[in-house]
Design a protein around this motif. Structure first.
Motif, PDB file in Angstrom:
ATOM      1  N   UNK A  25     -16.584 -38.332  53.177  1.00 15.31           N
ATOM      2  CA  UNK A  25     -15.773 -40.053  53.802  1.00 15.31           C
ATOM      3  C   UNK A  25     -14.904 -40.485  52.797  1.00 15.31           C
ATOM      4  N   UNK A  26     -14.442 -41.453  53.620  1.00 18.47           N
ATOM      5  CA  UNK A  26     -12.893 -42.613  52.472  1.00 18.47           C
ATOM      6  C   UNK A  26     -14.553 -43.290  52.679  1.00 18.47           C
ATOM      7  N   UNK A  27     -15.119 -43.160  52.807  1.00 20.78           N
ATOM      8  CA  UNK A  27     -16.451 -44.837  52.968  1.00 20.78           C
ATOM      9  C   UNK A  27     -17.144 -44.307  52.165  1.00 20.78           C
TER      10      UNK A  27
ATOM     11  N   UNK B 108       3.276 -42.303  33.846  1.00 17.33           N
ATOM     12  CA  UNK B 108       2.447 -42.737  35.151  1.00 17.33           C
ATOM     13  C   UNK B 108       2.004 -41.362  35.455  1.00 17.33           C
ATOM     14  N   UNK B 109       1.329 -41.538  35.918  1.00 21.62           N
ATOM     15  CA  UNK B 109       0.612 -39.997  37.214  1.00 21.62           C
ATOM     16  C   UNK B 109       0.238 -41.328  38.478  1.00 21.62           C
ATOM     17  N   UNK B 110       1.050 -40.131  39.399  1.00 22.75           N
ATOM     18  CA  UNK B 110       0.826 -40.513  40.569  1.00 22.75           C
ATOM     19  C   UNK B 110       0.529 -39.763  41.400  1.00 22.75           C
ATOM     20  N   UNK B 111      -1.367 -40.105  42.000  1.00 22.77           N
ATOM     21  CA  UNK B 111      -1.952 -38.930  42.843  1.00 22.77           C
ATOM     22  C   UNK B 111      -2.041 -39.637  44.355  1.00 22.77           C
ATOM     23  N   UNK B 112      -1.992 -39.135  45.565  1.00 25.35           N
ATOM     24  CA  UNK B 112      -2.564 -40.713  46.564  1.00 25.35           C
ATOM     25  C   UNK B 112      -2.798 -39.171  47.502  1.00 25.35           C
ATOM     26  N   UNK B 113      -3.641 -39.760  48.570  1.00 25.25           N
ATOM     27  CA  UNK B 113      -3.937 -39.088  49.326  1.00 25.25           C
ATOM     28  C   UNK B 113      -4.015 -39.258  50.852  1.00 25.25           C
ATOM     29  N   UNK B 114      -3.890 -38.099  51.607  1.00 25.55           N
ATOM     30  CA  UNK B 114      -3.550 -38.460  53.105  1.00 25.55           C
ATOM     31  C   UNK B 114      -1.854 -39.263  52.977  1.00 25.55           C
TER      32      UNK B 114
ATOM     33  N   UNK C  42      -9.486 -44.596  44.547  1.00 26.12           N
ATOM     34  CA  UNK C  42      -8.918 -44.464  46.045  1.00 26.12           C
ATOM     35  C   UNK C  42     -10.061 -44.432  47.140  1.00 26.12           C
ATOM     36  N   UNK C  43     -11.179 -43.801  46.942  1.00 29.32           N
ATOM     37  CA  UNK C  43     -12.128 -44.145  48.002  1.00 29.32           C
ATOM     38  C   UNK C  43     -12.796 -46.044  47.603  1.00 29.32           C
TER      39      UNK C  43
ATOM     40  N   UNK D 126      -4.275 -44.287  45.737  1.00 28.82           N
ATOM     41  CA  UNK D 126      -4.364 -44.312  47.268  1.00 28.82           C
ATOM     42  C   UNK D 126      -4.613 -43.945  48.383  1.00 28.82           C
ATOM     43  N   UNK D 127      -5.180 -44.231  49.673  1.00 26.02           N
ATOM     44  CA  UNK D 127      -5.886 -43.094  50.338  1.00 26.02           C
ATOM     45  C   UNK D 127      -4.447 -43.622  52.211  1.00 26.02           C
ATOM     46  N   UNK D 128      -4.356 -43.334  52.431  1.00 23.06           N
ATOM     47  CA  UNK D 128      -2.862 -43.343  53.737  1.00 23.06           C
ATOM     48  C   UNK D 128      -2.575 -44.476  54.066  1.00 23.06           C
TER      49      UNK D 128
END
Length: 259
Positions: free
Chosen positions: A244-246, A148-154, A2-3, A122-124
């Motif tokens: 951080x996401x960066x 399917x594995x769905x994993x998200x952040x924020x 995601x990052x 994904x993020x956000x």
């Protein structure tokens, strides 16, 4: 992964994170009403994990304000053959990435790697796009939902109760990771047209350091997870697992202890 979408060279993270990683392609498009900003998704494959990977990045500027504006102005729109309603901004962002090459890349990786799992993340705003991506793929019968594995952040609230129910009944493996008082999972607010989170939430009410505990809530909008708090902190949205996401701007060396 995601990052890695926030990096100008996400292929470096694929190489750093997987013993046998293969980067396919990034697709970048303009995001809906914000014509000066872009949304992005990339595809890859980890042969060591036997997994195809789709990862999404939302807009890099003003995404929260645009989500709120769209949610206030427009009701969620019908999608997935009338089985769910989602925010138009999220659906448009995903659809533009999907139709401009990601669908073709995904099908190519699927056909070239039979028996592999599909990981979507994904993020956000990218998290909302990931949720819609996984649901589109499963309901279109492009891929077995059980693999399917769905994993998200924020992840923001992506759709209404009908969409949440669709995700809940479609995927055995769907996880929304939330960091402490992250503001984005609280938007759009529930009172706007019935926006509603799907399960399952994994909530870290701490700094997400190695060994920190979490709470798993296997129901929509559980009051035992982040919905139990009224405090919101914008900076909690940018820090997940202590970085951080960066963090992936120059690759991801040392991030995966199993490589």
């Amino acid at each position: 992964m995601a990052a890695a979408t926030f990096s100008s060279n996400p292929e470096l993270c694929v190489k750093d994170n997987f013993k046998q990683g293969e980067f396919k392609r990034s697709i970048e498009v303009q995001c809906d009403h914000i014509k000066a900003d872009t949304c992005l998704g990339f595809s890859a494959v980890s042969h060591s994990d036997k997994a195809i990977i789709l990862s999404f990045r939302g807009s890099e500027n003003s995404e929260v304000s645009q989500e709120v504006i769209d949610a206030i102005i427009e009701r969620p729109i019908s999608a997935f053959g009338g089985k769910g309603k989602v925010l138009d901004y999220f659906l448009t962002a995903f659809t533009d990435v999907w139709k401009n090459g990601m669908k073709d890349d995904f099908l190519s990786l699927k056909n070239g790697n039979p028996g592999y799992e599909l990981w979507v993340t994904g993020h956000s705003l990218g998290a909302a796009m990931a949720s819609i991506a996984a649901t589109t793929i499963a309901t279109s019968n492009y891929f077995d939902a059980n693999k399917i594995k769905l994993v998200t952040y924020g992840q923001p609230r992506t759709g209404d109760k009908t969409y949440a129910a669709l995700v809940d009944t479609t995927f055995p493996y769907a996880i929304r990771v939330v960091h402490k008082f992250d503001i984005v999972p609280q938007i759009p607010p529930r009172f706007l047209y019935g926006y509603h989170h799907h399960k399952s939430e994994v909530w870290y009410n701490n700094d997400m350091a190695v060994g920190d505990p979490w709470i798993e809530c296997d129901e929509d909008e559980s009051k035992k997870c982040s919905d139990s708090e009224t405090t919101v902190v914008g900076s909690d949205h940018d820090y997940y697992y202590g970085v951080t996401v960066g963090m992936a701007s120059y690759g991801c060396k040392g991030w995966n202890p199993y490589v």
